[in-house]
Scaffold this active site. Sequence first.
Site, short mmCIF file in Angstrom:
data_model
loop_
_atom_site.label_atom_id
_atom_site.label_comp_id
_atom_site.label_asym_id
_atom_site.label_seq_id
_atom_site.Cartn_x
_atom_site.Cartn_y
_atom_site.Cartn_z
N GLY A 91 0.82 -1.21 0.00
CA GLY A 91 0.00 0.00 0.00
C GLY A 91 0.85 1.26 0.00
NE ARG A 120 -4.78 -1.16 1.92
CZ ARG A 120 -3.52 -1.26 2.36
NH1 ARG A 120 -2.75 -2.24 1.96
NH2 ARG A 120 -3.03 -0.37 3.21
CG ASP A 316 0.83 -0.06 10.44
OD1 ASP A 316 -0.30 0.00 9.92
OD2 ASP A 316 1.84 0.44 9.92
NE ARG A 347 -3.81 -4.98 9.49
CZ ARG A 347 -2.72 -4.32 9.11
NH1 ARG A 347 -2.48 -3.13 9.60
NH2 ARG A 347 -1.89 -4.87 8.26
C1 S3P Z 1 2.50 3.97 6.24
C2 S3P Z 1 1.42 4.69 6.69
C3 S3P Z 1 0.24 4.05 7.30
C4 S3P Z 1 0.54 2.64 7.75
C5 S3P Z 1 1.27 1.85 6.71
C6 S3P Z 1 2.60 2.51 6.36
C7 S3P Z 1 3.62 4.70 5.62
O1 S3P Z 1 -0.80 4.01 6.34
O2 S3P Z 1 -0.64 1.97 8.12
O3 S3P Z 1 1.53 0.54 7.18
O4 S3P Z 1 4.70 4.12 5.42
O5 S3P Z 1 3.45 5.89 5.31
P1 S3P Z 1 -1.82 5.25 6.12
O6 S3P Z 1 -1.04 6.39 5.60
O7 S3P Z 1 -2.82 4.76 5.12
O8 S3P Z 1 -2.42 5.51 7.46
#
Ligand code: S3P
Length: 429
Positions: A91, A120, A316, A347
Amino acid sequence: MRFEPAERLSGQLRAPPDKSISHRAALLGAMASEPVRIERYLHAADTTATLEAVRVLGALVEEHPDEVVVRGTGLREAREPEQPIDVGNAGTLLRLLPGWLAAQEGRAFVLDGDESIRRRPVDRIAEPLREMGAEVNAHGGRFAPLEVRGARLRAISYELGVASAQVKSCVLLAALAADGATTVGEPARSRDHTERMLLRAGVGVHRNGRHVTVVNADELLLERVSVPGDPSSAAFMVVAGVLVPGSRLLIADVGVNWTRTGFFRILRRMRGIVLGDLEDETGELEAEEPTSDLDVAHGALEGTVVEPEEVPLTIDELPLVALLGCFAEGETVVRGAQELRLKESDRIASVVEGLRGLGADIEATPDGFAVRGRGALKGGRLDARGDHRLAMMGAVAGLASSEGVEVSGIESAAVSYPSFVEDLAALVP
Ligand code: S3P
């Protein structure tokens, strides 16, 4: 794979390298004009997808035993690939990379990934990138495959609808090639690794409360990045140490940037024993990523309430808050965490159903969950639903349970923590 109840855990381990910082180091390396040496790059499925992506875009990536060297193309010279860019399950790659691609004038890119990545949402990055002048098309307006057509970008002021470091970072990367200074406001503070790394790369980055401004740049000057241990991965070992009676663990080299350590503060509030030098909340923007060793011991826990403004700082680790809640005295409640529904799995549903299947007294709410602690967890079977953090939570639950836990899908841990099972086994006497 079965995880049997453990007697007591002991020993030392080094946390695996940080996933968020590894992604950013590879991307900024690709955007830089001079080679960037990355020490302790995370070699896991998600971050390998990022190395592959930047290769396809024209960066040269050398993987040595002790470092990864990225020879980038510069800010505006990414190559247009013939095939879609495969982000796999990542993601962070899906949301950050388009920020750079949006600035590649006259070139078009398609990003796609696995079945989970296609669920997503990407409309959250499409909106600001369009406002900056790029053309962005998503499947059904909201999902991958995502097409980005680069353009000459305008600097904007943008207020994020959700506290998401991924969306914030996407806009900040696009801002580098815009025609002035771009400001992003977030409803609550989220991890600031991008800001810190850009500052170290010589970019004008300024923070004013919940707003961050990035000044456009000609080039990034980032010679070396040393990736600290991942607090989100370390958190699984910390929880194992806290929950298994008689345990004492030392976890070395954990990143303690305050925007990532909300979980350790929540755990301390629950009376968990976690000694270490956590960074204090900083008003000013820091350049460095501080680290600390964590000394963890088993002890009794009390329930707590996690409030909405804490959620982005522990996003997380919220599955682990639920697991701790099963063992704590009283109730543990998480509020304002509706973003959890958009992770590798929903989740809220997967944690609640997973833990309930192990005997927990837990219920879902629209924006979180509530657990009534019973001081113990029976055990049983847990389906990880392809979600690495759920799989690792199930394994830790097994060690702390009275009858053991069989986890289906433990291999998904490879997304962020490939040596998870070996590391956990090494702590069992
Ligand atoms: C992350 C931001 C978070 C986190 C993901 C990693 C990042 O997501 O949950 O595991 O590296 O910027 P969101 O920006 O969607 O909250």
